[in-house]
Design a protein around this motif. Structure first.
Motif, PDB file in Angstrom:
ATOM      1  N   MET A   1       0.917  -1.190  -0.054  1.00 24.99           N
ATOM      2  CA  MET A   1       0.132   0.042   0.081  1.00 24.99           C
ATOM      3  C   MET A   1       0.829   1.201  -0.038  1.00 24.99           C
ATOM      4  SD  MET A   1      -2.812   1.282   2.623  1.00 24.99           S
ATOM      5  CE  MET A   1      -4.025  -0.161   2.483  1.00 24.99           C
ATOM      6  N   GLU A   2       0.447   2.159  -0.905  1.00 27.53           N
ATOM      7  CA  GLU A   2       1.408   3.358  -0.787  1.00 27.53           C
ATOM      8  C   GLU A   2       1.050   4.224   0.312  1.00 27.53           C
ATOM      9  OE1 GLU A   2       1.019   5.530  -4.500  1.00 27.53           O
ATOM     10  OE2 GLU A   2       0.774   3.806  -5.630  1.00 27.53           O
ATOM     11  N   ALA A   3       2.183   5.087   0.553  1.00 25.72           N
ATOM     12  CA  ALA A   3       2.093   5.878   1.821  1.00 25.72           C
ATOM     13  C   ALA A   3       0.969   6.950   1.761  1.00 25.72           C
ATOM     14  CB  ALA A   3       3.339   6.802   2.115  1.00 25.72           C
ATOM     15  N   GLN A   4       0.509   7.411   0.546  1.00 28.25           N
ATOM     16  CA  GLN A   4      -0.360   8.396   0.263  1.00 28.25           C
ATOM     17  C   GLN A   4      -1.992   7.629   0.676  1.00 28.25           C
ATOM     18  OE1 GLN A   4       0.071   9.159  -3.841  1.00 28.25           O
ATOM     19  NE2 GLN A   4       1.559  10.900  -3.509  1.00 28.25           N
ATOM     20  N   TYR A   5      -2.033   6.491   0.470  1.00 24.07           N
ATOM     21  CA  TYR A   5      -3.510   5.942   0.829  1.00 24.07           C
ATOM     22  C   TYR A   5      -3.439   5.593   2.115  1.00 24.07           C
ATOM     23  CZ  TYR A   5      -3.900   5.223  -4.180  1.00 24.07           C
ATOM     24  OH  TYR A   5      -4.076   5.067  -5.749  1.00 24.07           O
ATOM     25  N   LEU A   6      -2.279   5.183   2.710  1.00 25.18           N
ATOM     26  CA  LEU A   6      -2.497   4.853   4.344  1.00 25.18           C
ATOM     27  C   LEU A   6      -2.567   6.312   5.128  1.00 25.18           C
ATOM     28  CD1 LEU A   6      -1.774   3.045   6.371  1.00 25.18           C
ATOM     29  CD2 LEU A   6       0.316   3.567   6.449  1.00 25.18           C
ATOM     30  N   ALA A   7      -2.054   7.409   4.617  1.00 29.35           N
ATOM     31  CA  ALA A   7      -2.193   8.835   5.152  1.00 29.35           C
ATOM     32  C   ALA A   7      -3.760   9.043   5.010  1.00 29.35           C
ATOM     33  CB  ALA A   7      -1.195   9.789   4.429  1.00 29.35           C
ATOM     34  N   ALA A   8      -4.325   8.914   3.838  1.00 25.90           N
ATOM     35  CA  ALA A   8      -5.746   9.232   3.639  1.00 25.90           C
ATOM     36  C   ALA A   8      -6.604   8.266   4.626  1.00 25.90           C
ATOM     37  CB  ALA A   8      -5.984   8.880   2.015  1.00 25.90           C
ATOM     38  N   ILE A   9      -6.328   7.008   4.508  1.00 26.84           N
ATOM     39  CA  ILE A   9      -6.948   6.301   5.363  1.00 26.84           C
ATOM     40  C   ILE A   9      -6.873   6.712   7.056  1.00 26.84           C
ATOM     41  CG2 ILE A   9      -7.159   3.925   6.633  1.00 26.84           C
ATOM     42  CD1 ILE A   9      -6.260   2.780   3.862  1.00 26.84           C
ATOM     43  N   ILE A  10      -5.717   7.135   7.431  1.00 25.39           N
ATOM     44  CA  ILE A  10      -5.768   7.611   8.897  1.00 25.39           C
ATOM     45  C   ILE A  10      -6.406   9.031   9.085  1.00 25.39           C
ATOM     46  CG2 ILE A  10      -3.964   8.311  10.597  1.00 25.39           C
ATOM     47  CD1 ILE A  10      -1.969   6.218   9.346  1.00 25.39           C
ATOM     48  N   SER A  12      -8.906  10.146   7.342  1.00 21.15           N
ATOM     49  CA  SER A  12     -10.200  10.445   6.857  1.00 21.15           C
ATOM     50  C   SER A  12     -11.305  10.493   8.155  1.00 21.15           C
ATOM     51  CB  SER A  12     -10.573   9.300   5.999  1.00 21.15           C
ATOM     52  OG  SER A  12     -10.651   7.892   6.631  1.00 21.15           O
ATOM     53  N   PRO A  13     -11.308   9.898   9.090  1.00 24.15           N
ATOM     54  CA  PRO A  13     -12.152   9.982  10.351  1.00 24.15           C
ATOM     55  C   PRO A  13     -12.055  11.523  10.909  1.00 24.15           C
ATOM     56  CG  PRO A  13     -10.841   7.911  10.768  1.00 24.15           C
ATOM     57  CD  PRO A  13     -10.166   8.670   9.664  1.00 24.15           C
ATOM     58  N   PHE A  14     -10.828  11.982  11.004  1.00 26.00           N
ATOM     59  CA  PHE A  14     -10.571  13.263  11.401  1.00 26.00           C
ATOM     60  C   PHE A  14     -11.256  14.388  10.647  1.00 26.00           C
ATOM     61  CE2 PHE A  14      -7.214  10.891  13.352  1.00 26.00           C
ATOM     62  CZ  PHE A  14      -7.633  11.226  14.683  1.00 26.00           C
ATOM     63  N   ILE A  15     -11.276  14.051   9.196  1.00 27.41           N
ATOM     64  CA  ILE A  15     -11.792  14.972   8.009  1.00 27.41           C
ATOM     65  C   ILE A  15     -13.261  15.194   8.261  1.00 27.41           C
ATOM     66  CG2 ILE A  15     -12.177  15.447   5.723  1.00 27.41           C
ATOM     67  CD1 ILE A  15      -9.042  14.354   5.357  1.00 27.41           C
ATOM     68  N   VAL A  16     -13.816  13.866   8.328  1.00 25.30           N
ATOM     69  CA  VAL A  16     -15.138  13.494   8.522  1.00 25.30           C
ATOM     70  C   VAL A  16     -15.870  14.243   9.714  1.00 25.30           C
ATOM     71  CG1 VAL A  16     -17.098  11.691   8.803  1.00 25.30           C
ATOM     72  CG2 VAL A  16     -15.215  11.441   7.020  1.00 25.30           C
ATOM     73  N   ALA A  17     -15.249  14.029  10.874  1.00 26.04           N
ATOM     74  CA  ALA A  17     -15.582  14.810  12.042  1.00 26.04           C
ATOM     75  C   ALA A  17     -15.479  16.154  12.054  1.00 26.04           C
ATOM     76  CB  ALA A  17     -14.744  14.295  13.225  1.00 26.04           C
ATOM     77  N   PHE A  18     -14.385  16.801  11.204  1.00 30.68           N
ATOM     78  CA  PHE A  18     -14.521  18.031  11.310  1.00 30.68           C
ATOM     79  C   PHE A  18     -15.466  18.769  10.122  1.00 30.68           C
ATOM     80  CE2 PHE A  18     -12.620  22.088   9.146  1.00 30.68           C
ATOM     81  CZ  PHE A  18     -12.509  22.937  10.123  1.00 30.68           C
ATOM     82  N   LEU A  19     -15.759  18.099   8.963  1.00 29.98           N
ATOM     83  CA  LEU A  19     -16.697  18.532   8.366  1.00 29.98           C
ATOM     84  C   LEU A  19     -18.453  18.258   8.948  1.00 29.98           C
ATOM     85  CD1 LEU A  19     -15.541  16.955   4.864  1.00 29.98           C
ATOM     86  CD2 LEU A  19     -15.657  19.213   5.579  1.00 29.98           C
ATOM     87  N   TYR A  20     -18.313  17.163   9.819  1.00 33.70           N
ATOM     88  CA  TYR A  20     -19.914  17.029  10.305  1.00 33.70           C
ATOM     89  C   TYR A  20     -19.795  18.151  11.430  1.00 33.70           C
ATOM     90  CZ  TYR A  20     -23.043  15.277  13.493  1.00 33.70           C
ATOM     91  OH  TYR A  20     -24.417  15.275  14.249  1.00 33.70           O
TER      92      TYR A  20
END
Length: 84
Positions: A1-10, A12-20
């Motif tokens: 798995m590329e580092a970019q995808y791993l960073a996006a997975i890590i 994503s919950p914070f981004i979703v919470a911030f948007l909510y």
């Protein structure tokens, strides 16, 4: 798995919470208008927390803090072992 995808997975919950939280606050603003948030001191527990305060009320001022004003019911109660 590329580092970019791993960073996006890590991240994503914070981004979703911030948007909510942003959408929730925007909808609250549209319904109720401007809110005044401030630090409030709870004398019963000796803690502070951020909450919405009324416009005529003042927030908690750290300069006016008096630690002797804390009413801890456990500190005033006499322990069972010392009663004898």
């Amino acid at each position: 798995m590329e580092a970019q995808y791993l960073a996006a997975i890590i991240l994503s919950p914070f981004i979703v919470a911030f948007l909510y939280a942003g959408v929730h606050e925007y909808l609250r603003f549209k319904a109720e208008g401007r809110a005044n948030y401030g630090l409030v001191y709870d004398e019963d527990t000796g803690t502070t927390y951020v909450t919405g305060i009324a416009e005529e009320d003042e927030g908690y001022d750290l300069e006016e803090f008096d630690p002797s004003g804390y009413t801890n019911p456990e500190a005033k109660a006499e322990p069972e072992a010392e009663k004898t």
